[in-house]
Design a protein around this motif. Sequence first.
Motif, PDB file in Angstrom:
ATOM      1  N   PRO A 196      69.366 -28.520  26.084  1.00  0.00           N
ATOM      2  CA  PRO A 196      69.580 -29.697  26.803  1.00  0.00           C
ATOM      3  C   PRO A 196      69.087 -31.046  25.855  1.00  0.00           C
ATOM      4  CG  PRO A 196      68.794 -28.196  28.326  1.00  0.00           C
ATOM      5  CD  PRO A 196      68.462 -27.853  27.060  1.00  0.00           C
ATOM      6  N   ARG A 197      69.917 -32.135  25.990  1.00  0.00           N
ATOM      7  CA  ARG A 197      69.627 -33.425  25.348  1.00  0.00           C
ATOM      8  C   ARG A 197      69.704 -34.440  26.292  1.00  0.00           C
ATOM      9  NH1 ARG A 197      73.516 -32.145  20.362  1.00  0.00           N
ATOM     10  NH2 ARG A 197      75.135 -32.350  22.226  1.00  0.00           N
ATOM     11  N   GLY A 198      68.678 -35.518  26.455  1.00  0.00           N
ATOM     12  CA  GLY A 198      68.719 -36.310  27.313  1.00  0.00           C
ATOM     13  C   GLY A 198      68.050 -36.245  28.697  1.00  0.00           C
ATOM     14  N   PRO A 199      67.518 -36.957  29.450  1.00  0.00           N
ATOM     15  CA  PRO A 199      66.909 -36.954  30.726  1.00  0.00           C
ATOM     16  C   PRO A 199      67.969 -36.170  31.693  1.00  0.00           C
ATOM     17  CG  PRO A 199      67.164 -39.322  30.308  1.00  0.00           C
ATOM     18  CD  PRO A 199      67.538 -38.532  29.097  1.00  0.00           C
ATOM     19  N   ASP A 200      68.754 -36.459  32.072  1.00  0.00           N
ATOM     20  CA  ASP A 200      69.929 -35.960  32.891  1.00  0.00           C
ATOM     21  C   ASP A 200      69.948 -34.215  32.464  1.00  0.00           C
ATOM     22  OD1 ASP A 200      70.245 -38.469  34.180  1.00  0.00           O
ATOM     23  OD2 ASP A 200      71.978 -38.977  33.071  1.00  0.00           O
ATOM     24  N   GLU A 201      70.375 -34.022  31.405  1.00  0.00           N
ATOM     25  CA  GLU A 201      70.654 -32.574  31.070  1.00  0.00           C
ATOM     26  C   GLU A 201      69.294 -31.947  31.315  1.00  0.00           C
ATOM     27  OE1 GLU A 201      72.308 -31.803  27.215  1.00  0.00           O
ATOM     28  OE2 GLU A 201      74.187 -33.081  27.711  1.00  0.00           O
ATOM     29  N   GLU A 202      68.197 -32.561  31.035  1.00  0.00           N
ATOM     30  CA  GLU A 202      66.772 -31.815  31.023  1.00  0.00           C
ATOM     31  C   GLU A 202      66.487 -31.639  32.630  1.00  0.00           C
ATOM     32  OE1 GLU A 202      64.009 -34.235  28.751  1.00  0.00           O
ATOM     33  OE2 GLU A 202      65.212 -33.508  26.723  1.00  0.00           O
ATOM     34  N   ARG A 203      66.823 -32.601  33.245  1.00  0.00           N
ATOM     35  CA  ARG A 203      66.498 -32.412  34.790  1.00  0.00           C
ATOM     36  C   ARG A 203      67.527 -31.255  35.567  1.00  0.00           C
ATOM     37  NH1 ARG A 203      67.125 -38.382  37.536  1.00  0.00           N
ATOM     38  NH2 ARG A 203      66.667 -37.141  39.504  1.00  0.00           N
ATOM     39  N   ILE A 204      68.711 -31.345  35.043  1.00  0.00           N
ATOM     40  CA  ILE A 204      69.622 -30.269  35.485  1.00  0.00           C
ATOM     41  C   ILE A 204      69.309 -28.875  34.905  1.00  0.00           C
ATOM     42  CG2 ILE A 204      71.866 -29.276  35.490  1.00  0.00           C
ATOM     43  CD1 ILE A 204      72.716 -32.502  35.155  1.00  0.00           C
ATOM     44  N   ALA A 205      68.905 -28.861  33.648  1.00  0.00           N
ATOM     45  CA  ALA A 205      68.381 -27.460  32.932  1.00  0.00           C
ATOM     46  C   ALA A 205      67.178 -26.874  33.929  1.00  0.00           C
ATOM     47  CB  ALA A 205      68.052 -27.837  31.622  1.00  0.00           C
ATOM     48  N   GLY A 206      66.333 -27.865  34.256  1.00  0.00           N
ATOM     49  CA  GLY A 206      65.035 -27.331  35.387  1.00  0.00           C
ATOM     50  C   GLY A 206      65.578 -26.956  36.371  1.00  0.00           C
ATOM     51  N   ILE A 207      66.617 -27.405  36.908  1.00  0.00           N
ATOM     52  CA  ILE A 207      67.119 -26.877  38.077  1.00  0.00           C
ATOM     53  C   ILE A 207      67.873 -25.505  37.924  1.00  0.00           C
ATOM     54  CG2 ILE A 207      68.876 -27.272  40.138  1.00  0.00           C
ATOM     55  CD1 ILE A 207      68.044 -30.369  39.824  1.00  0.00           C
ATOM     56  N   TRP A 208      68.631 -25.472  36.980  1.00  0.00           N
ATOM     57  CA  TRP A 208      69.365 -24.146  36.565  1.00  0.00           C
ATOM     58  C   TRP A 208      68.380 -23.030  36.362  1.00  0.00           C
ATOM     59  CZ3 TRP A 208      74.206 -23.211  33.389  1.00  0.00           C
ATOM     60  CH2 TRP A 208      75.230 -24.170  33.831  1.00  0.00           C
ATOM     61  N   ALA A 232      72.791 -25.826  27.278  1.00  0.00           N
ATOM     62  CA  ALA A 232      73.355 -26.929  28.032  1.00  0.00           C
ATOM     63  C   ALA A 232      74.847 -26.822  28.061  1.00  0.00           C
ATOM     64  CB  ALA A 232      73.075 -28.120  27.243  1.00  0.00           C
ATOM     65  N   ASN A 233      75.153 -25.615  27.105  1.00  0.00           N
ATOM     66  CA  ASN A 233      76.752 -25.804  26.776  1.00  0.00           C
ATOM     67  C   ASN A 233      77.497 -24.300  27.128  1.00  0.00           C
ATOM     68  OD1 ASN A 233      75.628 -24.475  24.607  1.00  0.00           O
ATOM     69  ND2 ASN A 233      77.244 -24.949  23.114  1.00  0.00           N
ATOM     70  N   ILE A 234      76.585 -23.527  27.984  1.00  0.00           N
ATOM     71  CA  ILE A 234      77.032 -22.334  28.464  1.00  0.00           C
ATOM     72  C   ILE A 234      77.146 -22.281  29.788  1.00  0.00           C
ATOM     73  CG2 ILE A 234      76.427 -19.793  28.492  1.00  0.00           C
ATOM     74  CD1 ILE A 234      76.781 -20.664  25.523  1.00  0.00           C
ATOM     75  N   SER A 235      78.325 -21.503  30.337  1.00  0.00           N
ATOM     76  CA  SER A 235      78.857 -21.756  31.820  1.00  0.00           C
ATOM     77  C   SER A 235      77.874 -20.935  32.630  1.00  0.00           C
ATOM     78  CB  SER A 235      80.043 -20.969  31.781  1.00  0.00           C
ATOM     79  OG  SER A 235      80.524 -20.805  33.230  1.00  0.00           O
ATOM     80  N   PHE A 236      77.643 -21.573  33.828  1.00  0.00           N
ATOM     81  CA  PHE A 236      76.782 -21.090  35.010  1.00  0.00           C
ATOM     82  C   PHE A 236      77.144 -19.565  35.264  1.00  0.00           C
ATOM     83  CE2 PHE A 236      76.031 -20.371  39.452  1.00  0.00           C
ATOM     84  CZ  PHE A 236      74.993 -20.748  39.751  1.00  0.00           C
ATOM     85  N   PHE A 237      78.548 -19.334  35.167  1.00  0.00           N
ATOM     86  CA  PHE A 237      78.922 -17.954  35.584  1.00  0.00           C
ATOM     87  C   PHE A 237      78.410 -16.970  34.209  1.00  0.00           C
ATOM     88  CE2 PHE A 237      81.788 -20.927  37.962  1.00  0.00           C
ATOM     89  CZ  PHE A 237      81.157 -20.363  39.228  1.00  0.00           C
TER      90      PHE A 237
END
Length: 97
Positions: free
Chosen positions: A17-29, A40-45
């Motif tokens: 992940p790059r940037g604060p938004d991607e990092e926050r979302i990655a933490g949730i994931w 950051a570029n691999i599907s949730f599924f």
Amino acid sequence: MTAEDTAPEAGPPPRAPRGPDEERIAGIWSAFLRTPDPPANISFFTMGGYSLGLMRLGLRLQQEFGIVIPVPDLFEHTTIEAQAVLVRKLLSRTPGT
């Protein structure tokens, strides 16, 4: 038939992940999927997620960012990078942000 004919499609190489938004979302994931450092570029599924799980993840994203994410948008944005773009788009439409 060769080994190349039966090999699975190779996707893009995983990226952090790059940037604060991607990092926050990655933490949730990471918490949701119980996996450290989700790409950051691999599907949730592809990462082992499922439909109901994606909706639950969406609720967590809504809480984190203070926005409403329509369910169809979640199914169109199944990577961390795509969800970060979606979150930024929704935040730009939210009055007072």
